[in-house]
Design an enzyme around this catalytic site. Structure first.
Site, PDB file in Angstrom:
ATOM      1  N   PRO A 153       0.735  -1.201  -0.005  1.00 46.42           N
ATOM      2  CA  PRO A 153      -0.007   0.007   0.064  1.00 46.42           C
ATOM      3  C   PRO A 153       0.859   1.427  -0.085  1.00 46.42           C
ATOM      4  O   PRO A 153       1.980   1.274   0.612  1.00 46.42           O
ATOM      5  CB  PRO A 153      -0.707  -0.323   1.364  1.00 46.42           C
ATOM      6  CG  PRO A 153      -0.826  -1.420   1.514  1.00 46.42           C
ATOM      7  CD  PRO A 153       0.324  -1.980   1.187  1.00 46.42           C
ATOM      8  N   GLU A 154       0.429   2.280  -0.835  1.00 45.84           N
ATOM      9  CA  GLU A 154       1.069   3.378  -0.749  1.00 45.84           C
ATOM     10  C   GLU A 154       0.498   4.701  -0.084  1.00 45.84           C
ATOM     11  O   GLU A 154      -0.680   4.313   0.523  1.00 45.84           O
ATOM     12  CB  GLU A 154       1.271   3.920  -2.149  1.00 45.84           C
ATOM     13  CG  GLU A 154       2.218   2.835  -3.163  1.00 45.84           C
ATOM     14  CD  GLU A 154       2.434   3.222  -4.546  1.00 45.84           C
ATOM     15  OE1 GLU A 154       2.194   4.727  -4.684  1.00 45.84           O
ATOM     16  OE2 GLU A 154       2.737   2.296  -5.515  1.00 45.84           O
TER      17      GLU A 154
END
Length: 283
Positions: free
Chosen positions: A2-3
């Site tokens: 996840p960013e």
């Protein structure tokens, strides 16, 4: 992994269920994830009130009235799931705990917060709130791309003289915190800037022009609930949908969407990661 938009989406989902609420019960159902849990973690969480939730780069910080903060990293497959009586939402029945439900928090408002992580690359830690910035996972991080301290002159000064390729530079978490492979590809496509260009071979004006594009891409992605490619889901179980707006990432051999371009998206590898770009309009 996840960013920033995915993590910020999770933080915003947790806020109405946790902010201002006491943790009535905490279950820590295994000794570790990526690293061992802190000592007496359940005991240190129970009875504490959540003062606020914030994000630093790709980490969620839950500040408690005990003077400690719960640091959460989702890893590759970690999910924060809300069930029970969720404020401002429909009631979600409490399901039996599953195999990969590793940490469970029962809140005083009836909400249950479950950290589920099938691959166990996530992490949790408890750290004195006043010392969060010095935590080993946070100490070397650069400025937040959505924060006031991130601007064109600062980015240009940071990249000036570097011989690394611009995409590699933007992925350096000590220079800019939270940017990841997906969104750097999207930013550079919108900017018409080749990911292969060396930082020291790009004009100051073009570097400074990246800042508003970075902000816009991240804000659009957050609004869309992030990008769901494999594991990411929002706290209510919904998928993010920014992946449907990708202009470059994952679109190898597709026609470039830049107006009047007519080129084709190409995939190359940089520092072990796939880069998607249009060699015709990204210069």
């Amino acid at each position: 992994m996840p960013e920033l938009p995915e993590v910020e989406t999770v933080r915003r989902g947790l806020e109405p269920a946790m902010a201002g609420q006491r943790i009535l019960e905490a279950q820590v159902r295994r000794p570790d994830l990526r690293w061992p849990f802190p000592e007496r973690m359940a005991e240190r969480l129970e009875g504490k009130r959540v003062e606020r939730l914030r994000r630093r780069s790709k980490y969620i910080l839950v500040d408690l009235n005990s003077g400690e903060s719960l640091l959460i990293h989702l890893g590759m497959s970690g999910r924060m799931i809300i069930s029970g009586d969720v404020p401002g939402s429909f009631h979600h029945d409490l399901l039996p705990l599953a195999k990969h439900d590793h940490v469970v928090l029962e809140m005083e408002n009836g909400a249950r917060i479950t950290f589920n992580d099938a691959r166990r690359f996530g992490a949790m830690d408890l750290v004195p709130t006043a010392e969060c910035d010095a935590h080993p996972l946070l100490a070397s991080l650069g400025p937040e791309p959505l924060g006031n301290s991130f601007d064109g002159p600062r980015l240009a000064a940071t990249l000036q003289g570097r011989r690394s390729q611009i995409k590699v530079g933007l992925l350096d978490q000590t220079l800019v915190a939270g940017l990841g492979n997906i969104y750097v590809c999207e930013v550079l496509h919108r900017a018409g800037l080749s990911p292969l260009r060396r930082c020291n071979n790009i004009s100051r004006a073009r570097v400074e022009a990246l800042v508003p594009i970075i902000r816009k891409v991240l804000e659009e992605a957050i609004e869309a609930g992030g990008s769901s490619l494999r594991d990411h889901r929002q706290t209510n179980g919904d998928l993010g949908y920014f992946q449907h707006a990708f202009r470059a990432y994952g679109r190898e051999s597709a026609a470039c969407s830049t107006e009047g371009c007519g080129g084709t998206i190409r995939r190359v590898t940089q520092s072990g990661r796939s880069t998607f770009y249009c060699p015709d309009c990204q210069r």
